[in-house]
Design a protein around this motif. Sequence first.
Motif, PDB file in Angstrom:
ATOM      1  N   ASP A  64     -21.741   5.088  13.411  1.00 50.83           N
ATOM      2  CA  ASP A  64     -21.123   5.956  12.713  1.00 50.83           C
ATOM      3  C   ASP A  64     -20.328   5.510  11.367  1.00 50.83           C
ATOM      4  O   ASP A  64     -20.202   4.453  11.040  1.00 50.83           O
ATOM      5  N   HIS A  65     -19.800   6.346  10.636  1.00 52.75           N
ATOM      6  CA  HIS A  65     -19.315   6.387   9.345  1.00 52.75           C
ATOM      7  C   HIS A  65     -18.087   5.331   9.566  1.00 52.75           C
ATOM      8  O   HIS A  65     -17.045   5.821  10.619  1.00 52.75           O
ATOM      9  N   CYS A  66     -17.690   4.740   8.651  1.00 54.30           N
ATOM     10  CA  CYS A  66     -16.139   3.830   8.609  1.00 54.30           C
ATOM     11  C   CYS A  66     -15.471   4.078   7.462  1.00 54.30           C
ATOM     12  O   CYS A  66     -15.833   3.865   6.387  1.00 54.30           O
ATOM     13  N   ARG A  67     -14.359   4.997   7.623  1.00 56.82           N
ATOM     14  CA  ARG A  67     -13.620   5.558   6.432  1.00 56.82           C
ATOM     15  C   ARG A  67     -13.205   4.343   5.972  1.00 56.82           C
ATOM     16  O   ARG A  67     -13.188   3.974   4.411  1.00 56.82           O
ATOM     17  N   ASP A  68     -12.096   3.864   6.552  1.00 59.53           N
ATOM     18  CA  ASP A  68     -11.204   2.479   5.949  1.00 59.53           C
ATOM     19  C   ASP A  68     -11.260   1.264   6.629  1.00 59.53           C
ATOM     20  O   ASP A  68     -10.751   1.022   7.624  1.00 59.53           O
ATOM     21  N   PHE A  69     -12.082   0.332   6.060  1.00 57.48           N
ATOM     22  CA  PHE A  69     -12.551  -0.948   6.464  1.00 57.48           C
ATOM     23  C   PHE A  69     -11.797  -1.948   5.689  1.00 57.48           C
ATOM     24  O   PHE A  69     -12.165  -1.932   4.431  1.00 57.48           O
ATOM     25  N   ARG A  70     -10.805  -2.725   6.111  1.00 56.61           N
ATOM     26  CA  ARG A  70     -10.367  -3.943   5.560  1.00 56.61           C
ATOM     27  C   ARG A  70     -10.362  -4.964   6.100  1.00 56.61           C
ATOM     28  O   ARG A  70      -9.811  -5.378   7.223  1.00 56.61           O
ATOM     29  N   GLU A  71     -11.169  -5.970   5.440  1.00 54.06           N
ATOM     30  CA  GLU A  71     -11.288  -7.247   5.979  1.00 54.06           C
ATOM     31  C   GLU A  71     -10.173  -8.207   5.825  1.00 54.06           C
ATOM     32  O   GLU A  71      -9.490  -7.966   4.805  1.00 54.06           O
ATOM     33  N   GLU A  72      -9.529  -8.904   6.686  1.00 52.08           N
ATOM     34  CA  GLU A  72      -8.413  -9.899   6.701  1.00 52.08           C
ATOM     35  C   GLU A  72      -8.624 -10.656   5.521  1.00 52.08           C
ATOM     36  O   GLU A  72      -9.577 -11.305   5.159  1.00 52.08           O
ATOM     37  N   GLN A  73      -7.585 -10.912   4.634  1.00 46.37           N
ATOM     38  CA  GLN A  73      -7.477 -11.463   3.358  1.00 46.37           C
ATOM     39  C   GLN A  73      -6.551 -12.855   3.651  1.00 46.37           C
ATOM     40  O   GLN A  73      -5.637 -12.683   4.303  1.00 46.37           O
ATOM     41  N   ALA A  74      -6.789 -13.891   2.807  1.00 48.75           N
ATOM     42  CA  ALA A  74      -5.899 -14.962   2.900  1.00 48.75           C
ATOM     43  C   ALA A  74      -4.339 -14.590   2.258  1.00 48.75           C
ATOM     44  O   ALA A  74      -4.553 -13.735   1.280  1.00 48.75           O
ATOM     45  N   LYS A  75      -3.675 -15.033   2.763  1.00 49.23           N
ATOM     46  CA  LYS A  75      -2.291 -14.765   2.326  1.00 49.23           C
ATOM     47  C   LYS A  75      -1.591 -16.025   1.620  1.00 49.23           C
ATOM     48  O   LYS A  75      -1.945 -17.237   1.987  1.00 49.23           O
ATOM     49  N   ASP A  76      -0.521 -15.801   0.858  1.00 46.92           N
ATOM     50  CA  ASP A  76       0.115 -16.709   0.190  1.00 46.92           C
ATOM     51  C   ASP A  76       1.321 -17.225   1.118  1.00 46.92           C
ATOM     52  O   ASP A  76       2.223 -16.590   1.319  1.00 46.92           O
ATOM     53  N   PRO A  77       1.357 -18.515   1.553  1.00 49.53           N
ATOM     54  CA  PRO A  77       2.356 -19.121   2.398  1.00 49.53           C
ATOM     55  C   PRO A  77       4.001 -19.159   1.780  1.00 49.53           C
ATOM     56  O   PRO A  77       4.910 -18.985   2.636  1.00 49.53           O
ATOM     57  N   ASP A  78       3.858 -19.080   0.610  1.00 48.15           N
ATOM     58  CA  ASP A  78       5.052 -18.830  -0.213  1.00 48.15           C
ATOM     59  C   ASP A  78       5.459 -17.534  -0.550  1.00 48.15           C
ATOM     60  O   ASP A  78       6.497 -17.192  -1.238  1.00 48.15           O
ATOM     61  N   ALA A  79       4.766 -16.513  -0.224  1.00 45.58           N
ATOM     62  CA  ALA A  79       5.162 -15.177  -0.319  1.00 45.58           C
ATOM     63  C   ALA A  79       5.559 -14.504   1.017  1.00 45.58           C
ATOM     64  O   ALA A  79       5.305 -13.275   1.143  1.00 45.58           O
ATOM     65  N   ILE A  80       6.293 -14.958   1.685  1.00 46.43           N
ATOM     66  CA  ILE A  80       6.812 -14.455   2.910  1.00 46.43           C
ATOM     67  C   ILE A  80       7.945 -13.567   2.516  1.00 46.43           C
ATOM     68  O   ILE A  80       8.815 -13.875   1.697  1.00 46.43           O
ATOM     69  N   PRO A  81       7.817 -12.105   3.048  1.00 47.66           N
ATOM     70  CA  PRO A  81       9.038 -11.357   2.682  1.00 47.66           C
ATOM     71  C   PRO A  81      10.255 -11.676   3.008  1.00 47.66           C
ATOM     72  O   PRO A  81      10.542 -12.318   4.018  1.00 47.66           O
TER      73      PRO A  81
END
Length: 331
Positions: free
Chosen positions: A118-135
Amino acid sequence: MNRVKEVERINRREVETQLASNTRGDAGSWDVSKSWHATYSDSAYVYVGGLPYELSEGDVATVMAQWGDIVDVNMPRDKGTGKPKGFAFICYEDQRSTVLAVDNFNGAKLLGRTVRCDHCRDFREEQAKDPDAIPDHVARKLSEKELEQRKREIVERNAELKAHAAEKEQRFAEARGTATTAGEREEAAVRASLLGDKERAANAKRRSHIEEVLSRRKAGAQAELALEARAHARARTHAHARTRTHARTHAHARTRATALHLPLRRGRRRSGRSASGSATRTRLRDAGTATQTNARAASTLRRRRRRHRAGGAARTRWRAAAAAARQPSTG
């Protein structure tokens, strides 16, 4: 299975609607823009479920490549065992390949299992995060120890994502026959490192040149400002000196005119001019007028004194002659 049958039902109804014959018996034409597939025209991903667990990314790419060139295969695996979970997300180079895959591969049998596509509208693969950019709103709720633990977890997860991406890329390359050996990968890493070093050196040289040019321009601007400041200072000094000189001259003229009991002529003052330039010109004009007045007064005084001395000498001679005439003669 219900989703598989639903997609098949939608496809049958669309075929009956678009390819139905008109009143003259002419068959209709297929228009993809009027199809339900057009709803997903902005996504090149498809979801493939019900896959056999023994298949790898390379096997899935080999099977799905019959509908178009594949650029990405994302097959989630169990973190503990590393086995596939039985579904994958496939990205095609051409979005129209997703239409072929959904229409032809949905409901197909693969190693005894019914595959759902089936079609997949919104697929977002997990990306690397910045450890110093915690909200901030998250960091405020954590202690220092918990914050350090969260940063370590992010670093470890980034390493896992990087290793998973490299493994997926290797499997994908093996399936397409473009896999490289360890020596080739090492050579590519060395080449990338050299290119990175050259790029960093070029960037450093470029930044140093820019900083040098900016420093020269800044020094030139500062020198120009210093020259202008010195010129303004000299002009103010000369103006103050002229003002003091004219003031002293005017005061001297006023003193002499007062001593001689002469009226001191003033320059005509113009109303409505309170600027420093007009006041300075007025003072200079008054000083010049006073100087001329003093010169005329001194000349008049000298003339009077000469006349007075000349008249006194004449009267003295006349008086001596008269006295001599009044005296009797001795002869």
